[in-house]
Motif scaffolding. Structure first.
Motif, short mmCIF file in Angstrom:
data_model
loop_
_atom_site.label_atom_id
_atom_site.label_comp_id
_atom_site.label_asym_id
_atom_site.label_seq_id
_atom_site.Cartn_x
_atom_site.Cartn_y
_atom_site.Cartn_z
N CYS A 260 4.63 -2.33 1.26
CA CYS A 260 5.62 -2.20 0.21
C CYS A 260 5.02 -2.09 -1.18
O CYS A 260 5.74 -2.13 -2.16
CB CYS A 260 6.62 -3.34 0.28
SG CYS A 260 6.02 -4.86 0.93
N GLY B 117 -1.12 -2.36 0.46
CA GLY B 117 -0.39 -3.53 0.92
C GLY B 117 -0.55 -3.82 2.40
O GLY B 117 -1.54 -3.47 3.02
N GLY C 98 -3.04 -5.20 -3.40
CA GLY C 98 -2.04 -6.18 -2.99
C GLY C 98 -2.64 -7.33 -2.22
O GLY C 98 -3.65 -7.18 -1.54
N ASP C 99 -2.00 -8.47 -2.32
CA ASP C 99 -2.49 -9.66 -1.64
C ASP C 99 -2.56 -9.46 -0.13
O ASP C 99 -3.42 -10.01 0.53
CB ASP C 99 -1.56 -10.84 -1.94
CG ASP C 99 -1.59 -11.22 -3.40
OD1 ASP C 99 -2.50 -10.72 -4.09
OD2 ASP C 99 -0.74 -11.98 -3.85
N TRP D 66 2.40 -12.73 4.32
CA TRP D 66 2.63 -12.69 5.77
C TRP D 66 1.52 -13.43 6.49
O TRP D 66 1.07 -13.00 7.54
CB TRP D 66 2.73 -11.25 6.25
CG TRP D 66 3.42 -10.37 5.28
CD1 TRP D 66 2.85 -9.49 4.43
CD2 TRP D 66 4.82 -10.31 5.03
NE1 TRP D 66 3.81 -8.88 3.67
CE2 TRP D 66 5.02 -9.36 4.01
CE3 TRP D 66 5.94 -10.96 5.56
CZ2 TRP D 66 6.27 -9.06 3.51
CZ3 TRP D 66 7.17 -10.65 5.07
CH2 TRP D 66 7.34 -9.71 4.05
N ARG E 88 10.93 -8.22 0.18
CA ARG E 88 9.95 -7.16 0.41
C ARG E 88 10.36 -6.22 1.54
O ARG E 88 9.64 -5.26 1.82
CB ARG E 88 8.59 -7.76 0.73
CG ARG E 88 7.70 -7.91 -0.47
CD ARG E 88 7.84 -9.23 -1.06
NE ARG E 88 6.95 -9.44 -2.19
CZ ARG E 88 7.22 -10.31 -3.13
NH1 ARG E 88 8.35 -10.99 -3.12
NH2 ARG E 88 6.41 -10.49 -4.11
S1 SF4 Z 1 1.19 -7.41 -1.69
FE1 SF4 Z 1 2.11 -7.21 0.34
S2 SF4 Z 1 4.13 -8.19 0.22
FE2 SF4 Z 1 3.37 -7.86 -1.86
S3 SF4 Z 1 4.30 -5.90 -2.43
FE3 SF4 Z 1 2.27 -5.45 -1.63
S4 SF4 Z 1 2.56 -5.02 0.53
FE4 SF4 Z 1 4.40 -6.03 -0.21
#
Ligand code: SF4
Lengths: 156, 359
Positions: free
Chosen positions: A38, A74, A101-102, A110, B61
């Motif tokens: 995402c 992501g 992204g984390d 997650w 999300r």
């Molecule tokens: S870091 Fe992970 S949960 Fe956060 S926006 Fe990006 S893909 Fe989505």
């Protein structure tokens, strides 16, 4: 010691070759258009006119055979991880990976999911990590600049 | 020539994270099989392992371009289960946020639709105008797209100073831009020739396939949860539900443009009528035994949440019925014996967003 013009030119060439090549590489990083999670709307924002990553020579490109940069956008599920590996293997050398992204770094939100790869560096080697959920476009661009410095052999 | 199987996605500029397996005979697609699950994260199970407030960020999300609606549906379900009455002011703030999110989502869709027909300029325009709304979100919540701002019982904080004026300014600019889009994209020859008559769905077919949202309204069926089963403050505001006539990709696109106009008027009304009072009602941390189903009209259509509580602080079961998943059967139905170049157009005229399809 006096060098003949040919030898001089050769020496200059070897000195400059890497510099010029790396300069060229750093400013023409074409990225694979692969959305894994995402964070992808931010890629859209970055590549459009407000933030305009093309200023730094980065442009999402449809064909991965001409690309040298892979954005891992992501979260990567187990199913997607195979694809990421396949795409990475198909890209020509030299190739670089930015984990955005984390989730791509460590699983992020997650962390207890049954189908998410906890960190993309288990699948492909990563050059630059950009944290954030999702990373702001400015962070995105900072990641690109860090990679450019890395390619040009400067300290990051 | 034998029929050949081609994979369309997930590494493809148009399909995003979605993968479609196409059986092609020359240039004609004879059959299509969606191969979903590339972005599956096990959202429902994750939400069951968090308590009611903690589940908000992961759920958001699921559909990040329309994150407000994703949370709104969940929060409404939790409130129904807990029996919490939301204050009036919070209801109006929710409408403002939700409609802003709808416009942002439709603008995001618009640029992808334009790319699907091959108009690159329209990729830049809507995305830039979307930034206006994201700036407003940032001003209010501090985040561009992931706000996590609704909690069971209300909203986290009150509107900041100057929000109203800036919103009005942004809205009048957007209104003028929608006219520009109409002239630039909708009236253009290329767009018409690529979308008119492509992916035609009769009202009966659309109902039988179980479509939701702008996709079914494009076929002329007037269903909208905001009207049929009003939630938040929609029963106190005036708006119309735009529908199409023919049911092709062009009509579905027009419906989304008209919806944006309606959303702009809804935000204006809500801001003008914004009542004073508290923004949060105290909500218990645990829900009683019982089950509930709540639905909201997200940008892509009806979004349902089925929630079972067992008296603890965590949901016993959470099931999301996401609009993109419900629109997916139409993709297979419409893409039989069509030229290959029409596939992206049909895909984006239904606005299938793989992230909330996979959850
Ligand atoms: S870091 Fe992970 S949960 Fe956060 S926006 Fe990006 S893909 Fe989505």
């Amino acid at each position: 010691m006096t060098l003949s013009p040919v030898a001089k030119a050769k020496e200059t060439y070897t000195l400059l070759k890497d510099k010029i090549l790396n300069w060229g590489r750093a400013w023409s990083l074409w990225s694979v258009h692969l959305c894994t999670g995402c964070c992808s709307p931010e890629l859209m924002a970055v590549s459009c006119s407000r933030f305009d990553a093309e200023r730094f020579g980065t442009l999402p490109f449809p064909s991965l055979r001409q690309c040298d940069l892979l954005f891992v956008l992501g979260v990567v599920s187990e199913k997607m991880a195979k694809r990421v590996k396949l795409i990475y293997d198909q890209m020509p050398d030299p190739k670089y990976v930015i984990a955005l992204g984390d989730c791509a770094i460590s699983g992020g939100l997650w962390w207890d999911s049954y189908c998410v790869v906890q960190g993309i560096d288990k699948v492909v080697p990563v050059d630059v990590y950009v944290p954030g959920c999702p990373p702001r476009p400015e962070a995105f661009i900072q990641g690109i600049m860090m990679l450019q410095k890395k390619i040009q052999g400067k300290e990051v | 020539m034998p029929v050949m199987r081609v994979k369309f996605g997930p590494q493809h500029p148009i399909s995003g994270h979605l993968c479609l397996a196409l059986d092609v005979d020359g240039d004609v697609v004879v059959n299509i099989e969606p191969d979903i699950g590339y972005t599956h994260r096990g959202l429902e199970k994750i939400a069951e392992n968090r308590n009611y407030v903690q589940a908000v960020p992961p759920l958001e999300r699921a559909n990040i371009v329309d994150s407000v609606h994703m949370v709104l549906g969940y929060v409404e379900a939790v409130e129904e289960l807990m029996g919490v009455e939301v204050p009036e002011r919070a209801k109006f703030i929710r409408v403002i946020m939700a409609e802003m999110s709808r416009i942002a989502s439709h603008l995001y869709w618009l640029c992808l639709m334009a790319v699907a027909v091959g108009l690159e300029t329209m990729l830049m325009w809507p995305i830039n105008d979307r930034e206006l709304l994201l700036d407003l979100f940032e001003m209010y919540t501090g985040a561009r797209i992931t706000h996590s701002f609704f909690i069971p019982g209300g909203v986290r904080r009150d509107l900041p100073q100057g929000f109203k004026e800036q919103t009005f300014r942004a809205l009048s600019y957007l209104e003028q831009r929608l006219g520009d889009y109409d002239r630039m994209l909708y009236q253009s020859y290329t767009f018409k020739i690529r979308t008119q008559g492509v992916g035609k769905l009769k009202p009966q077919e659309a109902i039988k396939l179980g479509l939701v949202g702008p996709s079914i309204r494009g076929s002329g069926v007037k269903v909208d949860v905001r009207k049929d089963e009003p939630y938040a403050a929609y029963d106190q505001l005036e708006f119309t539900v735009p529908t199409g006539k023919v049911g092709d990709s062009y009509d579905r696109s027009v419906v989304r443009l008209r919806e944006m106009e309606q959303s702009i008027s809804l935000i204006r009304q809500a801001l003008e009528r914004l009542p004073s009072g508290p923004i949060k009602a105290p909500a218990p941390s645990s829900a009683p035994k019982g089950e509930t189903y709540s639905r909201v009209e997200s940008a892509r259509g009806e979004l349902g949440y089925y929630l079972v509580g067992d008296g603890t602080t965590r949901p016993y079961r959470l099931k999301i019925s996401s609009p993109s998943f419900r629109n997916l059967p139409a993709m297979g139905y419409l893409s039989k014996n069509v030229p290959f170049a029409d596939i992206p157009v049909i895909l984006w005229s239904l606005d299938l967003w793989p992230l909330d399809m996979d959850r």
